[in-house]
Scaffold this active site. Structure first.
Site, short mmCIF file in Angstrom:
data_model
loop_
_atom_site.label_atom_id
_atom_site.label_comp_id
_atom_site.label_asym_id
_atom_site.label_seq_id
_atom_site.Cartn_x
_atom_site.Cartn_y
_atom_site.Cartn_z
N ASP A 159 135.18 -13.74 -66.70
CA ASP A 159 136.28 -13.64 -65.35
C ASP A 159 135.48 -13.27 -63.85
O ASP A 159 134.76 -12.22 -63.85
CB ASP A 159 137.86 -12.94 -65.30
CG ASP A 159 139.02 -13.38 -64.16
OD1 ASP A 159 138.65 -13.79 -64.13
OD2 ASP A 159 139.50 -12.17 -64.73
N LEU B 185 121.67 -17.79 -83.72
CA LEU B 185 122.91 -17.68 -82.55
C LEU B 185 123.90 -19.15 -83.00
O LEU B 185 123.58 -19.72 -82.45
CB LEU B 185 122.50 -17.06 -81.66
CG LEU B 185 123.96 -16.58 -80.24
CD1 LEU B 185 124.78 -15.69 -81.33
CD2 LEU B 185 122.88 -16.82 -79.10
N HIS C 4 130.80 -19.91 -60.18
CA HIS C 4 131.00 -20.97 -61.21
C HIS C 4 129.02 -20.96 -61.51
O HIS C 4 129.46 -20.70 -62.39
CB HIS C 4 131.61 -21.72 -61.32
CG HIS C 4 132.90 -22.00 -61.78
ND1 HIS C 4 133.74 -21.00 -61.51
CD2 HIS C 4 134.37 -22.35 -60.43
CE1 HIS C 4 134.48 -21.25 -61.28
NE2 HIS C 4 135.25 -21.78 -60.09
C1 FPP Z 1 136.81 -17.63 -64.47
O1 FPP Z 1 137.16 -17.15 -62.84
C2 FPP Z 1 136.19 -18.63 -64.74
C3 FPP Z 1 136.26 -19.52 -65.06
C4 FPP Z 1 137.48 -19.85 -65.19
C5 FPP Z 1 135.39 -20.63 -65.89
C6 FPP Z 1 133.59 -20.32 -66.02
C7 FPP Z 1 132.95 -20.80 -65.96
C8 FPP Z 1 131.41 -20.48 -66.26
C9 FPP Z 1 131.22 -19.05 -66.39
C10 FPP Z 1 130.41 -21.67 -65.83
C11 FPP Z 1 129.30 -22.07 -66.42
C12 FPP Z 1 129.60 -21.15 -68.06
C13 FPP Z 1 129.03 -22.22 -68.63
C14 FPP Z 1 129.52 -22.42 -70.16
C15 FPP Z 1 127.09 -22.68 -68.38
P1 FPP Z 1 137.79 -17.35 -62.36
O2 FPP Z 1 137.23 -18.92 -61.12
O3 FPP Z 1 138.54 -17.71 -62.61
O4 FPP Z 1 137.28 -15.90 -61.19
P2 FPP Z 1 138.44 -15.37 -60.54
O5 FPP Z 1 139.23 -14.39 -61.20
O6 FPP Z 1 137.63 -14.46 -59.20
O7 FPP Z 1 139.06 -16.41 -59.10
#
Ligand code: FPP
Length: 243
Positions: A23, A134, A40
């Site tokens: 997050d 893994l 991201h």
């Molecule tokens: C939450 O942060 C994150 C997500 C909804 C997406 C997670 C995806 C990645 C880390 C990209 C890469 C993943 C892989 C497997 C290659 P948020 O956008 O909700 O953050 P915020 O709460 O600060 O808005």
């Protein structure tokens, strides 16, 4: 086997299964005046680093909450950007995953994903199926409540068909019908960005899991942060409801 690099960790202190709620990507980007997608993209680097960290530690399973069913409600450009990022990650990282002996798997309503992402996922899953160091599980279009409802429907069908006695239903009956049936429950859950909630992630499986919440935003999370979480886990006394 845990590597020598981590000799400072007591034996038995390394979790078999780590689950992570990644997050803070959006906040990381906004704080830098960047588009949310940059967060991201940087988050994908954190994924790469954590996979390496888990390999070095001797962790057997790493489950990452990469996209929830609720995430489909985000603006189309962000959703599509995330899917393209996944496609790129899956094809670009494939040689490295193989070199490290990482087996890729996925849980969730995978049929909801765009065709290109399903294809990239299938290809990476097939190409890494023989690896055994893994298991990296990506939760994609995942909802724990939907997973539990799916399992209950499967059980109801078996009861209706006369193959299952309702009196014989126990926790294992449900657990063995979840998407995660092949994995042990997570020992350690890490959530970044300081939020104190489960957000519909592995609600059943996290019943006795140790939680580690860090203020660090996911794009900044690196191997050292993982090591810190595992060290903290090593200090916990797990009682599983006993004394
Ligand atoms: C939450 O942060 C994150 C997500 C909804 C997406 C997670 C995806 C990645 C880390 C990209 C890469 C993943 C892989 C497997 C290659 P948020 O956008 O909700 O953050 P915020 O709460 O600060 O808005």
């Amino acid at each position: 086997m845990p590597s020598k690099k981590n000799a400072s960790l007591q034996s038995g202190a390394v979790p078999r299964h780590i689950a992570i709620i990644m997050d803070g990507n959006g906040r990381w980007a906004c704080g830098k005046g960047l588009e949310r997608l940059s967060g991201h993209e940087r988050g994908a680097e954190a994924v790469r680093d954590c996979v390496k960290g888990c390999r070095e530690l001797g962790v057997e399973y790493l489950t990452l909450y990469a996209f929830s069913t609720e995430n489909w409600k985000r603006p189309k450009a962000e959703v599509m950007g995330l899917m393209k990022l996944l496609d790129r990650f899956l094809s670009k990282e494939l040689p490295e995953l193989n070199a490290q002996g990482v087996k890729l798997e996925a849980i969730g309503r995978l049929a909801d994903l765009p065709d290109s992402t399903q294809k990239a996922l299938r290809r990476a899953i097939e190409a890494t199926a023989q690896n055994n160091k893994l298991t990296l599980v990506l939760a994609l279009s995942y909802s724990s409540r939907v997973e539990i409802v799916d399992a209950i429907q499967a059980i109801a069908r078996e009861v209706q068909a006369g193959r299952l006695d309702p009196a014989a239903i126990d926790a294992n009956t449900l657990g063995s019908r979840l998407y995660t049936r092949a994995y042990p429950d997570p020992d350690l859950l890490i959530r970044t960005s300081g939020e104190m909630r489960l957000s519909n992630f592995l609600l059943w499986q996290l019943s006795y899991t140790e939680f580690y919440i860090t203020e660090t935003l996911w794009p900044d999370f690196r191997k050292n942060d993982l090591l810190e979480a595992v060290r903290e886990y090593g200090k916990r006394h797990r009682r599983f409801g006993g004394i």
